[in-house]
Design a protein around this motif. Sequence first.
Motif: not given
Length: 94
Positions: A29-31, A37-38, A70-72
Amino acid sequence: MPDEIDPAAMHAARTLRMDMERENGLSIGDLLGLIERDGDGDRPNTIDHFGHYAAMQAMGHGVGLNDAFGPDVYEAIKVPYVEFGSHSLSRDYF
């Protein structure tokens, strides 16, 4: 998802999840929250896409979190390598 999932594939998915949580020190869930977010890739930031692209990356298919989110996200989430293929299935489908 298919209507019926091979038990060996389910076991591999649970193992990958536990390994990812251990490697990253975060729950799935945190991942997913990091992705929400990113995420800035070419796929929607959903749990289904996360599971699919994490599994593809873990098996070395050449696509993964970088392509999808994406990369982030790719740099933030460690995905361990796993061996899994049709030879790993518990049933003979062919």
